[in-house]
Design an enzyme around this catalytic site. Structure first.
Site, mmCIF file in Angstrom:
data_model
loop_
_atom_site.group_PDB
_atom_site.id
_atom_site.type_symbol
_atom_site.label_atom_id
_atom_site.label_comp_id
_atom_site.label_asym_id
_atom_site.label_seq_id
_atom_site.Cartn_x
_atom_site.Cartn_y
_atom_site.Cartn_z
ATOM 1 N N SER A 254 32.256 18.647 55.822
ATOM 2 C CA SER A 254 32.901 18.500 57.120
ATOM 3 C C SER A 254 32.112 19.274 58.161
ATOM 4 O O SER A 254 31.120 19.936 57.838
ATOM 5 C CB SER A 254 34.333 19.039 57.062
ATOM 6 O OG SER A 254 34.284 20.452 57.004
ATOM 7 N N LYS A 255 32.579 19.208 59.390
ATOM 8 C CA LYS A 255 31.898 19.881 60.500
ATOM 9 C C LYS A 255 31.624 21.354 60.199
ATOM 10 O O LYS A 255 30.652 21.931 60.679
ATOM 11 C CB LYS A 255 32.758 19.784 61.770
ATOM 12 C CG LYS A 255 32.806 18.375 62.328
ATOM 13 C CD LYS A 255 32.324 18.333 63.777
ATOM 14 C CE LYS A 255 31.947 16.926 64.200
ATOM 15 N NZ LYS A 255 33.125 16.048 64.339
ATOM 16 N N ARG A 256 32.505 21.937 59.419
ATOM 17 C CA ARG A 256 32.348 23.330 59.024
ATOM 18 C C ARG A 256 30.962 23.607 58.429
ATOM 19 O O ARG A 256 30.428 24.703 58.528
ATOM 20 C CB ARG A 256 33.390 23.622 57.944
ATOM 21 C CG ARG A 256 34.224 24.822 58.154
ATOM 22 C CD ARG A 256 35.458 24.846 57.247
ATOM 23 N NE ARG A 256 35.722 23.660 56.454
ATOM 24 C CZ ARG A 256 35.617 23.624 55.139
ATOM 25 N NH1 ARG A 256 35.188 24.672 54.479
ATOM 26 N NH2 ARG A 256 35.932 22.516 54.481
ATOM 27 N N HIS A 257 30.425 22.592 57.764
ATOM 28 C CA HIS A 257 29.138 22.769 57.096
ATOM 29 C C HIS A 257 27.945 22.473 58.008
ATOM 30 O O HIS A 257 26.815 22.426 57.551
ATOM 31 C CB HIS A 257 29.054 21.860 55.870
ATOM 32 C CG HIS A 257 30.119 22.138 54.856
ATOM 33 N ND1 HIS A 257 31.213 21.320 54.675
ATOM 34 C CD2 HIS A 257 30.267 23.158 53.990
ATOM 35 C CE1 HIS A 257 31.979 21.821 53.723
ATOM 36 N NE2 HIS A 257 31.421 22.938 53.289
ATOM 37 N N GLY A 258 28.212 22.247 59.296
ATOM 38 C CA GLY A 258 27.109 21.909 60.210
ATOM 39 C C GLY A 258 27.167 20.438 60.569
ATOM 40 O O GLY A 258 28.213 19.804 60.428
#
Ligand code: GLU
Length: 482
Positions: A254-258
Protein backbone atom coordinates in the site's frame (compact mmCIF):
# COMPACT_ATOMS: atom_id res chain seq x y z
CA UNK A 1 -12.18 -26.14 -27.31
CA UNK A 2 -13.69 -22.70 -27.53
CA UNK A 3 -11.49 -19.67 -27.70
CA UNK A 4 -10.00 -18.44 -24.46
CA UNK A 5 -11.45 -15.09 -23.42
CA UNK A 6 -10.11 -13.24 -20.39
CA UNK A 7 -10.65 -9.80 -19.01
CA UNK A 8 -8.94 -7.23 -16.87
CA UNK A 9 -11.68 -5.35 -15.06
CA UNK A 10 -10.33 -2.36 -13.15
CA UNK A 11 -12.51 -0.02 -11.16
CA UNK A 12 -11.42 3.49 -12.15
CA UNK A 13 -11.40 4.72 -8.58
CA UNK A 14 -7.70 5.50 -8.65
CA UNK A 15 -4.52 5.06 -10.64
CA UNK A 16 -3.37 1.71 -12.00
CA UNK A 17 -1.32 0.30 -9.14
CA UNK A 18 1.23 -2.48 -9.17
CA UNK A 19 -1.22 -5.20 -8.11
CA UNK A 20 -3.68 -4.25 -10.83
CA UNK A 21 -0.91 -4.02 -13.39
CA UNK A 22 0.28 -7.52 -12.51
CA UNK A 23 -3.28 -8.86 -12.87
CA UNK A 24 -3.49 -7.17 -16.27
CA UNK A 25 -0.13 -8.62 -17.32
CA UNK A 26 -1.15 -12.17 -16.35
CA UNK A 27 -4.46 -11.91 -18.21
CA UNK A 28 -2.73 -10.47 -21.25
CA UNK A 29 0.10 -13.03 -21.26
CA UNK A 30 -2.36 -15.89 -20.78
CA UNK A 31 -4.48 -14.70 -23.71
CA UNK A 32 -1.45 -14.15 -25.93
CA UNK A 33 0.02 -17.58 -25.19
CA UNK A 34 -3.29 -19.26 -26.02
CA UNK A 35 -4.41 -17.30 -29.05
CA UNK A 36 -7.12 -15.94 -26.84
CA UNK A 37 -8.86 -12.62 -26.45
CA UNK A 38 -7.73 -10.10 -23.85
CA UNK A 39 -10.51 -7.75 -22.92
CA UNK A 40 -10.53 -4.59 -20.88
CA UNK A 41 -13.73 -3.86 -18.98
CA UNK A 42 -14.11 -0.73 -16.93
CA UNK A 43 -16.07 -1.34 -13.72
CA UNK A 44 -17.15 2.22 -13.16
CA UNK A 45 -20.24 1.59 -11.08
CA UNK A 46 -19.11 3.55 -8.03
CA UNK A 47 -20.33 6.98 -9.11
CA UNK A 48 -18.50 8.85 -6.39
CA UNK A 49 -15.04 7.45 -6.90
CA UNK A 50 -14.98 6.54 -10.61
CA UNK A 51 -13.66 9.27 -12.89
CA UNK A 52 -12.86 9.55 -16.60
CA UNK A 53 -9.39 10.81 -15.58
CA UNK A 54 -8.71 7.60 -13.70
CA UNK A 55 -9.91 5.56 -16.66
CA UNK A 56 -7.66 7.54 -18.99
CA UNK A 57 -4.73 7.02 -16.68
CA UNK A 58 -5.32 3.27 -16.43
CA UNK A 59 -5.41 3.01 -20.23
CA UNK A 60 -2.28 5.12 -20.50
CA UNK A 61 -0.38 3.01 -17.97
CA UNK A 62 -1.42 -0.20 -19.71
CA UNK A 63 -0.29 1.09 -23.10
CA UNK A 64 2.97 2.29 -21.56
CA UNK A 65 3.58 -1.23 -20.24
CA UNK A 66 2.96 -2.58 -23.73
CA UNK A 67 -0.33 -4.29 -22.89
CA UNK A 68 -2.67 -4.16 -25.87
CA UNK A 69 -6.26 -5.30 -25.52
CA UNK A 70 -8.36 -6.88 -28.24
CA UNK A 71 -11.67 -5.61 -26.96
CA UNK A 72 -12.51 -2.71 -24.70
CA UNK A 73 -12.43 1.06 -24.57
CA UNK A 74 -10.99 2.71 -27.67
CA UNK A 75 -10.81 -0.53 -29.65
CA UNK A 76 -14.41 -1.71 -29.09
CA UNK A 77 -15.51 -5.20 -30.12
CA UNK A 78 -18.53 -7.43 -30.45
CA UNK A 79 -19.23 -7.77 -26.72
CA UNK A 80 -19.45 -4.10 -25.73
CA UNK A 81 -20.15 -1.68 -24.34
CA UNK A 82 -17.09 -2.11 -22.15
CA UNK A 83 -18.05 0.32 -19.40
CA UNK A 84 -20.37 -1.12 -16.78
CA UNK A 85 -22.30 2.14 -16.56
CA UNK A 86 -23.35 1.57 -20.17
CA UNK A 87 -24.53 -1.99 -19.66
CA UNK A 88 -27.87 -1.43 -17.93
CA UNK A 89 -29.78 -3.19 -20.70
CA UNK A 90 -27.76 -6.35 -20.09
CA UNK A 91 -28.43 -6.24 -16.34
CA UNK A 92 -32.14 -5.65 -16.89
CA UNK A 93 -32.34 -8.61 -19.26
CA UNK A 94 -30.58 -10.84 -16.77
CA UNK A 95 -32.83 -9.68 -13.92
CA UNK A 96 -35.93 -10.38 -15.99
CA UNK A 97 -34.67 -13.82 -16.83
CA UNK A 98 -34.00 -14.65 -13.18
CA UNK A 99 -37.36 -13.25 -12.09
CA UNK A 100 -39.06 -15.59 -14.54
CA UNK A 101 -37.20 -18.64 -13.33
CA UNK A 102 -37.64 -17.68 -9.70
CA UNK A 103 -33.88 -17.68 -9.10
CA UNK A 104 -34.27 -14.25 -7.52
CA UNK A 105 -37.06 -13.01 -5.30
CA UNK A 106 -38.19 -9.60 -4.07
CA UNK A 107 -37.48 -8.74 -0.46
CA UNK A 108 -39.54 -6.11 1.29
CA UNK A 109 -37.76 -6.14 4.63
CA UNK A 110 -36.80 -2.64 5.67
CA UNK A 111 -33.34 -1.65 6.80
CA UNK A 112 -34.64 -1.31 10.39
CA UNK A 113 -36.18 -4.75 10.35
CA UNK A 114 -33.00 -6.26 9.02
CA UNK A 115 -30.89 -4.51 11.63
CA UNK A 116 -32.98 -5.71 14.55
CA UNK A 117 -33.06 -9.26 13.21
CA UNK A 118 -29.32 -9.18 12.91
CA UNK A 119 -28.94 -7.97 16.47
CA UNK A 120 -31.17 -10.71 17.80
CA UNK A 121 -29.37 -13.38 15.84
CA UNK A 122 -26.06 -12.12 17.10
CA UNK A 123 -27.24 -12.18 20.72
CA UNK A 124 -28.36 -15.77 20.43
CA UNK A 125 -25.13 -16.64 18.62
CA UNK A 126 -27.00 -17.66 15.47
CA UNK A 127 -26.40 -16.83 11.85
CA UNK A 128 -26.58 -13.09 11.42
CA UNK A 129 -27.18 -12.99 7.66
CA UNK A 130 -30.56 -12.47 6.07
CA UNK A 131 -33.14 -14.90 7.53
CA UNK A 132 -34.92 -15.36 4.19
CA UNK A 133 -38.30 -14.12 5.45
CA UNK A 134 -39.42 -12.91 2.02
CA UNK A 135 -38.31 -16.08 0.30
CA UNK A 136 -41.35 -17.70 1.88
CA UNK A 137 -43.77 -15.35 0.12
CA UNK A 138 -45.70 -16.84 -2.76
CA UNK A 139 -45.27 -15.28 -6.18
CA UNK A 140 -48.78 -13.82 -5.96
CA UNK A 141 -48.19 -12.34 -2.54
CA UNK A 142 -44.95 -10.79 -3.73
CA UNK A 143 -46.50 -9.47 -6.94
CA UNK A 144 -49.36 -7.85 -5.02
CA UNK A 145 -46.90 -5.96 -2.83
CA UNK A 146 -44.82 -4.92 -5.85
CA UNK A 147 -47.95 -3.69 -7.62
CA UNK A 148 -48.85 -1.72 -4.50
CA UNK A 149 -45.56 0.11 -4.88
CA UNK A 150 -43.85 -1.32 -1.82
CA UNK A 151 -40.09 -0.68 -1.95
CA UNK A 152 -38.09 -3.86 -2.42
CA UNK A 153 -34.74 -5.27 -3.36
CA UNK A 154 -34.12 -8.48 -5.30
CA UNK A 155 -32.18 -11.32 -3.74
CA UNK A 156 -30.63 -14.42 -5.18
CA UNK A 157 -32.17 -17.58 -3.75
CA UNK A 158 -29.12 -19.55 -2.66
CA UNK A 159 -29.74 -23.28 -3.16
CA UNK A 160 -30.79 -24.95 0.09
CA UNK A 161 -30.42 -28.50 -1.10
CA UNK A 162 -26.62 -28.57 -0.95
CA UNK A 163 -24.21 -27.88 1.87
CA UNK A 164 -21.46 -26.17 0.02
CA UNK A 165 -20.28 -24.80 -3.25
CA UNK A 166 -16.91 -25.92 -4.52
CA UNK A 167 -14.79 -23.91 -6.87
CA UNK A 168 -11.79 -25.42 -8.49
CA UNK A 169 -9.32 -22.62 -8.56
CA UNK A 170 -6.43 -22.93 -10.99
CA UNK A 171 -3.99 -21.51 -8.46
CA UNK A 172 -5.29 -22.73 -5.13
CA UNK A 173 -7.00 -25.96 -6.10
CA UNK A 174 -10.45 -26.88 -4.81
CA UNK A 175 -12.02 -24.44 -2.40
CA UNK A 176 -15.36 -25.07 -0.74
CA UNK A 177 -17.62 -22.43 0.71
CA UNK A 178 -20.37 -23.57 3.08
CA UNK A 179 -23.68 -22.36 1.74
CA UNK A 180 -25.05 -21.95 5.25
CA UNK A 181 -22.79 -18.92 5.59
CA UNK A 182 -23.89 -17.43 2.29
CA UNK A 183 -26.60 -14.82 2.30
CA UNK A 184 -29.35 -14.62 -0.25
CA UNK A 185 -27.38 -11.72 -1.54
CA UNK A 186 -28.94 -8.59 -3.01
CA UNK A 187 -28.67 -8.41 -6.79
CA UNK A 188 -30.78 -5.29 -7.37
CA UNK A 189 -31.31 -2.40 -4.98
CA UNK A 190 -34.53 -0.55 -4.19
CA UNK A 191 -33.70 2.04 -6.84
CA UNK A 192 -33.29 -0.67 -9.46
CA UNK A 193 -29.51 -0.44 -9.73
CA UNK A 194 -27.66 -3.74 -9.62
CA UNK A 195 -24.93 -4.68 -7.18
CA UNK A 196 -21.30 -5.27 -8.02
CA UNK A 197 -21.34 -9.06 -7.78
CA UNK A 198 -24.38 -9.32 -9.97
CA UNK A 199 -23.00 -6.97 -12.63
CA UNK A 200 -19.67 -8.80 -12.70
CA UNK A 201 -21.39 -12.19 -13.06
CA UNK A 202 -23.69 -10.96 -15.83
CA UNK A 203 -20.80 -9.36 -17.67
CA UNK A 204 -18.58 -12.41 -17.41
CA UNK A 205 -21.48 -14.44 -18.78
CA UNK A 206 -22.49 -12.09 -21.59
CA UNK A 207 -18.90 -11.47 -22.58
CA UNK A 208 -18.26 -15.23 -22.66
CA UNK A 209 -15.32 -15.03 -20.33
CA UNK A 210 -13.64 -18.43 -20.01
CA UNK A 211 -11.08 -17.62 -17.28
CA UNK A 212 -11.36 -15.11 -14.49
CA UNK A 213 -7.85 -14.18 -13.38
CA UNK A 214 -7.88 -11.67 -10.53
CA UNK A 215 -6.51 -10.89 -7.10
CA UNK A 216 -7.47 -13.24 -4.30
CA UNK A 217 -9.01 -10.32 -2.44
CA UNK A 218 -12.00 -11.19 -4.67
CA UNK A 219 -12.16 -14.78 -3.48
CA UNK A 220 -15.13 -14.11 -1.19
CA UNK A 221 -17.10 -12.74 -4.16
CA UNK A 222 -16.57 -15.84 -6.23
CA UNK A 223 -19.29 -18.09 -4.72
CA UNK A 224 -21.87 -15.35 -5.19
CA UNK A 225 -20.84 -14.81 -8.77
CA UNK A 226 -20.74 -18.52 -9.51
CA UNK A 227 -24.25 -19.01 -8.09
CA UNK A 228 -25.49 -16.13 -10.21
CA UNK A 229 -23.91 -17.50 -13.37
CA UNK A 230 -25.39 -20.92 -12.59
CA UNK A 231 -28.79 -19.31 -12.14
CA UNK A 232 -28.38 -17.70 -15.54
CA UNK A 233 -27.79 -21.17 -16.95
CA UNK A 234 -24.40 -20.23 -18.32
CA UNK A 235 -21.12 -22.16 -18.17
CA UNK A 236 -18.98 -21.33 -15.16
CA UNK A 237 -15.64 -19.76 -16.08
CA UNK A 238 -12.45 -21.16 -14.61
CA UNK A 239 -11.03 -19.08 -11.78
CA UNK A 240 -7.45 -18.23 -10.96
CA UNK A 241 -7.03 -16.09 -7.87
CA UNK A 242 -3.67 -14.42 -7.61
CA UNK A 243 -1.97 -14.18 -4.22
CA UNK A 244 -1.55 -10.63 -3.03
CA UNK A 245 1.58 -8.55 -3.31
CA UNK A 246 3.03 -7.73 0.08
CA UNK A 247 5.37 -5.00 1.18
CA UNK A 248 8.67 -6.04 2.83
CA UNK A 249 6.89 -6.00 6.20
CA UNK A 250 4.53 -8.78 5.15
CA UNK A 251 1.51 -6.49 4.93
CA UNK A 252 -0.55 -5.89 1.79
CA UNK A 253 1.33 -3.49 -0.50
CA UNK A 254 0.00 0.00 0.00
CA UNK A 255 0.96 3.66 -0.06
CA UNK A 256 2.67 3.08 3.26
CA UNK A 257 5.38 1.22 1.38
CA UNK A 258 6.06 4.12 -1.01
CA UNK A 259 5.01 4.55 -4.61
CA UNK A 260 2.43 2.01 -5.73
CA UNK A 261 1.14 3.38 -9.03
CA UNK A 262 2.59 2.49 -12.39
CA UNK A 263 2.87 6.14 -13.29
CA UNK A 264 4.86 6.91 -10.14
CA UNK A 265 7.45 4.34 -11.17
CA UNK A 266 7.50 5.82 -14.66
CA UNK A 267 8.22 9.20 -13.08
CA UNK A 268 10.97 7.69 -10.94
CA UNK A 269 12.86 6.50 -14.00
CA UNK A 270 11.71 2.90 -14.40
CA UNK A 271 11.29 1.80 -18.01
CA UNK A 272 8.26 -0.25 -19.09
CA UNK A 273 10.22 -3.35 -20.13
CA UNK A 274 11.72 -3.60 -16.65
CA UNK A 275 8.45 -3.07 -14.81
CA UNK A 276 6.68 -5.60 -17.02
CA UNK A 277 9.48 -8.09 -16.40
CA UNK A 278 9.54 -7.45 -12.67
CA UNK A 279 5.77 -7.75 -12.19
CA UNK A 280 5.54 -10.80 -14.45
CA UNK A 281 7.96 -12.64 -12.18
CA UNK A 282 6.36 -11.40 -8.98
CA UNK A 283 4.26 -14.48 -8.36
CA UNK A 284 4.93 -16.41 -11.56
CA UNK A 285 8.11 -18.06 -12.69
CA UNK A 286 9.42 -19.29 -15.99
CA UNK A 287 11.72 -21.95 -14.57
CA UNK A 288 12.39 -20.94 -10.99
CA UNK A 289 15.62 -19.11 -11.80
CA UNK A 290 15.25 -16.73 -14.76
CA UNK A 291 15.12 -13.12 -13.64
CA UNK A 292 15.34 -11.31 -16.97
CA UNK A 293 12.56 -12.10 -19.37
CA UNK A 294 11.25 -10.10 -22.29
CA UNK A 295 7.66 -9.69 -23.36
CA UNK A 296 7.90 -12.29 -26.13
CA UNK A 297 9.32 -14.95 -23.83
CA UNK A 298 6.59 -14.13 -21.34
CA UNK A 299 3.74 -14.36 -23.81
CA UNK A 300 5.16 -17.56 -25.32
CA UNK A 301 5.51 -19.30 -21.97
CA UNK A 302 2.98 -17.93 -19.53
CA UNK A 303 0.88 -20.56 -17.82
CA UNK A 304 -1.46 -20.44 -14.86
CA UNK A 305 0.13 -23.58 -13.40
CA UNK A 306 3.32 -21.72 -12.57
CA UNK A 307 1.64 -19.03 -10.52
CA UNK A 308 2.79 -19.22 -6.93
CA UNK A 309 0.26 -19.94 -4.20
CA UNK A 310 2.09 -17.68 -1.79
CA UNK A 311 2.04 -13.92 -1.56
CA UNK A 312 4.88 -12.21 -3.38
CA UNK A 313 7.06 -9.66 -1.64
CA UNK A 314 7.66 -6.44 -3.49
CA UNK A 315 11.30 -5.41 -3.49
CA UNK A 316 11.91 -1.90 -4.85
CA UNK A 317 15.69 -2.40 -4.87
CA UNK A 318 15.36 -5.46 -7.08
CA UNK A 319 13.14 -3.55 -9.50
CA UNK A 320 15.75 -0.81 -9.66
CA UNK A 321 18.52 -3.35 -10.22
CA UNK A 322 16.53 -4.95 -13.03
CA UNK A 323 15.93 -1.54 -14.58
CA UNK A 324 19.68 -1.01 -14.58
CA UNK A 325 20.17 -4.34 -16.34
CA UNK A 326 17.78 -3.25 -19.07
CA UNK A 327 19.42 0.14 -19.47
CA UNK A 328 22.91 -1.38 -19.63
CA UNK A 329 21.82 -3.91 -22.22
CA UNK A 330 20.56 -1.26 -24.61
CA UNK A 331 22.41 -0.58 -27.82
CA UNK A 332 23.25 3.12 -28.38
CA UNK A 333 20.36 3.53 -30.81
CA UNK A 334 17.99 2.13 -28.17
CA UNK A 335 19.31 4.16 -25.28
CA UNK A 336 19.78 7.48 -27.08
CA UNK A 337 16.03 8.12 -27.43
CA UNK A 338 15.72 7.77 -23.64
CA UNK A 339 18.40 10.44 -23.26
CA UNK A 340 16.70 12.71 -25.77
CA UNK A 341 13.39 12.32 -24.01
CA UNK A 342 14.81 12.96 -20.51
CA UNK A 343 16.81 15.95 -21.75
CA UNK A 344 13.84 17.15 -23.79
CA UNK A 345 11.72 17.44 -20.66
CA UNK A 346 14.16 20.05 -19.42
CA UNK A 347 14.50 21.79 -22.75
CA UNK A 348 18.11 20.61 -23.13
CA UNK A 349 17.74 18.55 -26.31
CA UNK A 350 15.21 17.60 -28.94
CA UNK A 351 14.80 15.11 -31.74
CA UNK A 352 16.10 17.60 -34.31
CA UNK A 353 19.36 17.83 -32.39
CA UNK A 354 19.45 14.04 -32.19
CA UNK A 355 19.01 13.79 -35.92
CA UNK A 356 21.67 16.40 -36.56
CA UNK A 357 24.35 14.66 -34.49
CA UNK A 358 23.21 11.09 -34.17
CA UNK A 359 26.75 9.71 -34.06
CA UNK A 360 27.66 12.02 -31.23
CA UNK A 361 24.63 10.84 -29.20
CA UNK A 362 25.52 7.24 -29.95
CA UNK A 363 29.04 7.83 -28.72
CA UNK A 364 27.65 9.25 -25.50
CA UNK A 365 25.05 6.54 -24.89
CA UNK A 366 27.32 3.71 -23.68
CA UNK A 367 29.16 6.07 -21.35
CA UNK A 368 25.89 6.79 -19.58
CA UNK A 369 23.80 3.65 -19.60
CA UNK A 370 26.51 1.63 -17.88
CA UNK A 371 26.51 3.97 -14.94
CA UNK A 372 22.86 4.40 -14.06
CA UNK A 373 19.90 2.38 -12.85
CA UNK A 374 17.13 4.91 -13.45
CA UNK A 375 16.45 7.17 -16.41
CA UNK A 376 16.13 10.05 -13.96
CA UNK A 377 19.90 9.79 -13.51
CA UNK A 378 20.57 10.68 -17.14
CA UNK A 379 20.18 14.45 -16.99
CA UNK A 380 22.35 15.07 -13.92
CA UNK A 381 25.07 12.99 -15.52
CA UNK A 382 25.16 14.60 -18.96
CA UNK A 383 23.74 18.04 -18.36
CA UNK A 384 27.20 19.63 -18.74
CA UNK A 385 27.24 18.57 -22.39
CA UNK A 386 23.99 20.35 -23.20
CA UNK A 387 24.32 23.71 -21.52
CA UNK A 388 27.03 26.19 -20.62
CA UNK A 389 25.05 27.16 -17.60
CA UNK A 390 26.83 24.80 -15.24
CA UNK A 391 27.25 25.47 -11.59
CA UNK A 392 30.17 24.02 -9.72
CA UNK A 393 28.93 21.77 -7.00
CA UNK A 394 29.76 23.31 -3.57
CA UNK A 395 31.13 20.12 -2.21
CA UNK A 396 33.31 19.58 -5.27
CA UNK A 397 34.64 23.09 -4.98
CA UNK A 398 35.70 22.61 -1.39
CA UNK A 399 36.98 19.05 -1.69
CA UNK A 400 38.65 19.25 -5.08
CA UNK A 401 39.28 22.72 -6.42
CA UNK A 402 40.56 24.20 -3.21
CA UNK A 403 43.12 21.45 -2.77
CA UNK A 404 46.76 22.16 -3.36
CA UNK A 405 47.84 21.58 -6.95
CA UNK A 406 44.34 21.76 -8.41
CA UNK A 407 44.88 24.98 -10.30
CA UNK A 408 48.24 23.82 -11.62
CA UNK A 409 46.60 20.66 -12.98
CA UNK A 410 43.90 22.66 -14.74
CA UNK A 411 46.46 25.04 -16.19
CA UNK A 412 48.62 22.19 -17.49
CA UNK A 413 45.59 20.46 -19.01
CA UNK A 414 44.58 23.68 -20.71
CA UNK A 415 47.98 23.92 -22.38
CA UNK A 416 47.90 20.31 -23.56
CA UNK A 417 44.31 20.40 -24.81
CA UNK A 418 44.82 23.60 -26.74
CA UNK A 419 46.52 21.71 -29.52
CA UNK A 420 46.30 17.99 -29.03
CA UNK A 421 44.51 15.99 -31.76
CA UNK A 422 40.80 15.66 -30.89
CA UNK A 423 40.07 12.01 -30.41
CA UNK A 424 39.81 9.98 -27.21
CA UNK A 425 43.09 8.10 -27.69
CA UNK A 426 45.09 11.29 -28.22
CA UNK A 427 43.45 13.11 -25.34
CA UNK A 428 44.03 10.08 -23.16
CA UNK A 429 47.69 9.81 -24.15
CA UNK A 430 48.30 13.54 -23.78
CA UNK A 431 46.73 13.93 -20.34
CA UNK A 432 48.05 10.66 -18.90
CA UNK A 433 51.53 12.10 -18.56
CA UNK A 434 50.32 14.85 -16.23
CA UNK A 435 50.56 13.07 -12.86
CA UNK A 436 54.19 12.28 -13.45
CA UNK A 437 54.91 15.70 -14.83
CA UNK A 438 53.25 17.41 -11.84
CA UNK A 439 54.45 14.83 -9.39
CA UNK A 440 50.95 14.31 -8.06
CA UNK A 441 48.57 11.38 -7.62
CA UNK A 442 46.29 10.90 -10.68
CA UNK A 443 43.22 11.62 -8.53
CA UNK A 444 44.55 15.07 -7.60
CA UNK A 445 45.19 15.86 -11.24
CA UNK A 446 42.10 14.53 -12.97
CA UNK A 447 39.39 15.36 -10.43
CA UNK A 448 40.01 19.15 -10.68
CA UNK A 449 39.83 18.90 -14.49
CA UNK A 450 36.61 16.93 -14.24
CA UNK A 451 35.03 19.44 -11.86
CA UNK A 452 36.08 22.34 -14.07
CA UNK A 453 34.48 20.76 -17.11
CA UNK A 454 31.38 19.05 -15.70
CA UNK A 455 30.76 20.96 -12.47
CA UNK A 456 30.71 17.72 -10.52
CA UNK A 457 32.88 14.87 -9.32
CA UNK A 458 30.52 12.37 -10.91
CA UNK A 459 30.45 12.18 -14.69
CA UNK A 460 31.07 9.81 -17.55
CA UNK A 461 34.77 8.96 -18.02
CA UNK A 462 36.89 12.08 -18.25
CA UNK A 463 38.66 11.69 -21.58
CA UNK A 464 35.47 10.72 -23.36
CA UNK A 465 33.65 13.61 -21.71
CA UNK A 466 36.28 16.04 -22.92
CA UNK A 467 36.15 14.61 -26.43
CA UNK A 468 32.36 14.90 -26.58
CA UNK A 469 32.28 18.39 -25.13
CA UNK A 470 34.62 19.61 -27.87
CA UNK A 471 37.82 21.62 -27.79
CA UNK A 472 36.28 25.06 -27.79
CA UNK A 473 33.97 24.51 -24.84
CA UNK A 474 36.54 22.53 -22.92
CA UNK A 475 39.05 25.37 -23.15
CA UNK A 476 36.36 27.92 -22.27
CA UNK A 477 35.50 26.05 -19.11
CA UNK A 478 39.10 25.61 -18.03
CA UNK A 479 39.71 29.30 -18.69
CA UNK A 480 36.62 30.32 -16.79
CA UNK A 481 37.88 28.43 -13.81
CA UNK A 482 41.41 29.69 -14.02
N1 GLU B 1 -13.26 -4.23 -10.46
C1 GLU B 1 -12.56 -5.15 -9.65
C2 GLU B 1 -11.33 -4.49 -9.06
O1 GLU B 1 -10.90 -3.49 -9.59
C3 GLU B 1 -12.10 -6.36 -10.42
C4 GLU B 1 -12.98 -7.49 -10.21
C5 GLU B 1 -12.73 -8.69 -11.06
O2 GLU B 1 -11.67 -8.80 -11.69
O3 GLU B 1 -13.60 -9.52 -11.10
O4 GLU B 1 -10.83 -4.95 -8.08
Amino acid sequence: MSQIRVRFAPSPTGELHLGGARTAIYNWAFARNNDGVFMLRIEDTDPERSTPENTAQILRSMRWLGLDWDEGPEVEGAFGPYFQTQRDAHYTDALEKLKTTGAIYPCFCTADELASKRDEARKSGGYSGYDRTCRALSRDQAQTRIDAGEPHVWRLAVPLDQDEITISDLVHGEISFPLSALDDYIVARTDGTVTYNFAAAVDDTDMQITHVIRGDDHMSNTPKQVLTIKALGAPIPQYAHLPMIWGPDGKKLSKRHGATSVEAYQDEGIIPEALLNYLALLGWSLDGETTVIDADTLTNNFSLERISKNPAIFDAAKLEWLNGVYLRDMAPEEFAPHMVSALGEQGLADSADYERRTDWYHELAPLVNERIKLTTEIVPMVRFLFTDDIEIDEDARAKVLEKEGAIEAIRAARTILADCPWDVESIDAALKVLPEQLDAKPRFVFQPIRVAITGSTISPPLFESIKLLGREKTLQRLDALL
